[in-house]
Design a protein around this motif. Structure first.
Motif, short mmCIF file in Angstrom:
data_model
loop_
_atom_site.label_atom_id
_atom_site.label_comp_id
_atom_site.label_asym_id
_atom_site.label_seq_id
_atom_site.Cartn_x
_atom_site.Cartn_y
_atom_site.Cartn_z
N THR A 57 0.48 -1.47 0.04
CA THR A 57 0.22 -0.89 -0.18
C THR A 57 0.84 1.07 0.20
O THR A 57 0.73 2.00 0.33
N ALA A 59 5.41 3.30 -0.58
CA ALA A 59 6.46 3.09 -1.34
C ALA A 59 7.48 2.46 0.60
O ALA A 59 8.22 2.25 -0.08
N CYS A 60 6.93 1.82 1.07
CA CYS A 60 7.09 1.58 2.29
C CYS A 60 8.74 2.36 2.78
O CYS A 60 10.32 1.26 2.98
N GLY A 61 8.10 3.87 3.36
CA GLY A 61 9.71 3.97 3.78
C GLY A 61 9.07 4.40 4.92
O GLY A 61 8.65 4.82 5.05
N PHE A 207 12.36 5.99 -4.10
CA PHE A 207 12.72 4.85 -2.98
C PHE A 207 13.83 3.66 -3.50
O PHE A 207 12.78 3.51 -3.50
N ILE A 249 -4.83 9.70 -0.84
CA ILE A 249 -3.91 9.86 0.76
C ILE A 249 -4.64 10.80 1.47
O ILE A 249 -4.86 11.59 0.72
N GLY A 265 -4.51 4.39 11.68
CA GLY A 265 -4.41 4.74 10.57
C GLY A 265 -5.45 6.17 9.74
O GLY A 265 -5.51 6.27 10.16
N ASP A 266 -5.57 5.57 8.19
CA ASP A 266 -5.56 6.55 6.88
C ASP A 266 -6.65 6.81 7.93
O ASP A 266 -7.45 7.74 7.82
N CYS A 271 -2.69 9.96 8.12
CA CYS A 271 -1.13 10.13 7.04
C CYS A 271 -1.04 11.93 7.23
O CYS A 271 -2.01 12.42 7.68
N ILE A 279 2.85 5.40 7.70
CA ILE A 279 3.22 4.29 7.98
C ILE A 279 2.92 4.35 9.75
O ILE A 279 2.85 4.03 10.40
C1 FAD Z 1 1.67 5.44 -3.42
C2 FAD Z 1 1.87 6.00 -2.15
C3 FAD Z 1 3.37 5.75 -1.23
C4 FAD Z 1 2.94 5.94 0.00
N1 FAD Z 1 4.40 5.99 0.72
C5 FAD Z 1 4.79 6.05 2.13
C6 FAD Z 1 6.10 6.33 2.02
O1 FAD Z 1 7.04 5.39 0.90
N2 FAD Z 1 5.92 5.96 3.70
C7 FAD Z 1 5.57 6.11 4.57
O2 FAD Z 1 5.08 6.33 5.88
N3 FAD Z 1 3.54 6.42 4.30
C8 FAD Z 1 3.62 6.45 2.49
N4 FAD Z 1 2.33 6.16 1.96
C9 FAD Z 1 1.27 5.93 3.14
C10 FAD Z 1 0.62 5.03 3.26
O3 FAD Z 1 0.77 4.37 2.49
C11 FAD Z 1 -0.95 4.63 4.46
O4 FAD Z 1 -0.83 6.23 4.89
C12 FAD Z 1 -0.76 3.65 4.97
O5 FAD Z 1 -0.64 2.33 4.20
C13 FAD Z 1 -2.06 3.93 6.05
O6 FAD Z 1 -2.23 2.61 6.95
P1 FAD Z 1 -2.78 1.51 6.71
O7 FAD Z 1 -3.00 0.17 8.07
O8 FAD Z 1 -3.52 2.46 8.13
O9 FAD Z 1 -4.10 1.81 6.53
P2 FAD Z 1 -3.42 1.01 4.73
O10 FAD Z 1 -2.07 0.71 4.48
O11 FAD Z 1 -3.87 1.90 3.34
O12 FAD Z 1 -4.87 -0.52 5.09
C14 FAD Z 1 -6.00 -0.80 4.41
C15 FAD Z 1 -6.31 -1.97 4.74
O13 FAD Z 1 -7.67 -1.84 4.64
C16 FAD Z 1 -7.25 -3.35 3.10
N5 FAD Z 1 -9.06 -2.64 3.30
C17 FAD Z 1 -9.54 -1.73 2.59
N6 FAD Z 1 -10.51 -2.12 2.34
C18 FAD Z 1 -11.13 -3.03 3.10
C19 FAD Z 1 -12.65 -3.74 2.52
N7 FAD Z 1 -13.74 -3.00 2.63
N8 FAD Z 1 -12.60 -4.94 3.15
C20 FAD Z 1 -11.75 -5.57 4.06
N9 FAD Z 1 -10.30 -5.12 3.84
C21 FAD Z 1 -9.95 -3.34 2.81
C22 FAD Z 1 -6.64 -3.43 2.34
O14 FAD Z 1 -6.69 -4.00 1.47
C23 FAD Z 1 -5.84 -2.90 3.30
O15 FAD Z 1 -4.61 -3.88 3.75
C24 FAD Z 1 2.03 5.96 0.54
C25 FAD Z 1 0.48 6.04 0.14
C26 FAD Z 1 0.60 5.99 -1.58
C27 FAD Z 1 -0.81 6.27 -1.91
#
Ligand code: FAD
Length: 400
Positions: A57, A59-61, A207, A249, A265-266, A271, A279
């Motif tokens: 989800t 760039a994993c930095g 990255f 985002i 999280g998001d 974020c 992350i």
């Molecule tokens: C292109 C890009 C690059 C990025 N690079 C970075 C970076 O390098 N470093 C950084 O710190 N942040 C980065 N971010 C931001 C970061 O990805 C998010 O802030 C982070 O992933 C949030 O984590 P989370 O666990 O809240 O949500 P997510 O990682 O989005 O996880 C949500 C989970 O919920 C699941 N899900 C969603 N909807 C449903 C549903 N209806 N039913 C069941 N499961 C569902 C998904 O499959 C997923 O596993 C980046 C974002 C983008 C778009």
């Protein structure tokens, strides 16, 4: 290319039942919450539409210390002690006061999962269902049936599926847009482009992560489509435009609880604006939430108290997110010809160390002294305020 592992059709039987804790979303926030509940004796169910680690989800930095503090160093791919910033009028290397790492998404999720003792099922969460009994349990409808628990976590990302109403849709909602390609390749530098050729308000990045590059563009303006310019940046760097990964985002903090459901999280807008780093904040708030839920399961507080405490913790960070959002709005207004000189001016070692240390402290990995601070005065945040510090307090309280 991620291999699809998620079970389909007949392999997915119906799902029902009630649990002590139901965590929806098995990425950073959801797994961090589950990890805090390990060993508590709580019956924890985690659901996600994909298998754990299947769909990258980001760039994993992440700051390296966050990997260290959470026992996730095994997923690290590359480490950087500087950041190279490019503008149309010159480039500048910032020596960082702490290192930043890229990691492998699947491995990190698997390592987090190894630290959990929860159950997992793949299921798509559709929303809240009408609750049957008057026992305070919250029912959640999935494509495989209805699950319920008194403690429910939405860690499903920006959509905030378990909130009431759906008035948070792009392009009107406070969401940025990010897209990247993942060509095979390598590089020594963590690089950022502030260049209107790629995006009027936002930035481009490269990255490196071992044998893979993550090249992308993020736009603070959700109306600006980033596909063309992501491809342009990859082309400018002589890299293949393959293995796309993108998402919305959030760049605004939201309520941490609603209708008895906890958000992390998001889904809670955790974020960070300007940098789109989400992350470590997802881990940070996920850990804090897991500790509150653990205290509920141990009978030390009820759900309402946990909600109030978690909401207060969330809200205490609001001013930091507001300042980051201000900076996000300001940067695109700086005339391009001033950007180069400004980046140079702000590049003094002292200023960079000050700025990056403050930035890290928004969601610090642990109350550790920073790399540049020999006196150990780097992180001022006390244990009680910090999820990783609070963890120790909680364990001590449980033992008492
Ligand atoms: C292109 C890009 C690059 C990025 N690079 C970075 C970076 O390098 N470093 C950084 O710190 N942040 C980065 N971010 C931001 C970061 O990805 C998010 O802030 C982070 O992933 C949030 O984590 P989370 O666990 O809240 O949500 P997510 O990682 O989005 O996880 C949500 C989970 O919920 C699941 N899900 C969603 N909807 C449903 C549903 N209806 N039913 C069941 N499961 C569902 C998904 O499959 C997923 O596993 C980046 C974002 C983008 C778009």
């Amino acid at each position: 290319m991620p291999i699809r592992a998620t079970k389909r059709g007949d392999e997915r039987g119906p799902l029902s039942g009630s649990h002590d804790v139901l965590i929806c979303g098995a990425s950073f926030a959801g797994l961090a919450t589950a990890r805090e509940l390990a060993g508590s004796g709580a019956d924890v169910m985690v659901v996600d539409r994909y298998e754990i680690g299947e769909r990258q989800t980001s760039a994993c930095g992440i700051p390296t210390d966050w990997l260290r503090a959470t026992g996730l160093m095994g997923a690290e791919r590359q480490r950087f002690d500087s950041l190279l910033i490019h503008t149309p009028h010159g480039s500048r290397r910032y020596e960082l006061p702490w290192t930043f790492s890229t990691f492998d998404y699947r491995e990190l999720c698997e390592l987090l999962w190894e630290q959990c003792d929860a159950r997992f099922e793949t299921a798509k969460v559709n929303g809240r269902a009408a609750s049957a009994g008057g026992d305070g349990a919250i029912a959640v409808e999935t494509d495989r049936g209805t699950l319920s628990a008194p403690l429910v976590v939405d860690a499903l990302g920006w959509r905030r599926v378990l909130a009431s109403g759906d008035g948070y849709q792009p392009p009107d909602a406070p969401l940025s847009r990010g897209l990247e390609v993942h060509p095979h390749g390598s590089g020594p530098d963590l690089e950022v482009w502030i260049d209107r050729r790629y995006v009027p308000a936002g930035y481009g990045w490269s990255f490196p992560a071992g044998e893979e590059l993550r090249i992308g563009v993020g736009s603070f303006d959700p109306r600006f489509h980033v596909r063309e310019t992501t491809e342009l940046l990859a082309e400018d760097l002589g890299q293949d435009r393959v293995r796309y990964q993108g998402n919305w985002i959030p760049h605004k903090l939201r309520a941490a609880t609603e209708g008895g459901v906890f958000f992390a999280g998001d889904s809670a807008g955790h974020c960070l604006p300007l940098t789109a780093e989400g992350i470590r904040t997802a881990l940070y708030f996920g850990i804090a939430l897991g500790q509150e839920l653990r205290a509920v399961h141990a009978g030390r507080q009820d759900r309402e108290r946990a909600a109030a405490r978690y909401a207060a913790f969330n809200d205490s960070h609001e001013w930091k997110f507001r300042w980051m959002l201000r900076a996000q709005k300001l940067v695109p207004r700086i005339p391009p010809r001033l950007l180069g000189p400004m980046i140079k001016l702000l590049g003094s070692k002292r200023f960079v160390a000050w700025a990056f240390d403050h930035y890290l402290r928004i969601a610090p990995p642990a109350p550790l002294p920073s790399a540049h601070d020999q006196n150990g005065a780097g992180h001022q945040q006390g244990d009680a305020e910090h999820p990783l510090g609070a963890e120790r307090n909680l364990v001590e309280a449980e033992q008492a």
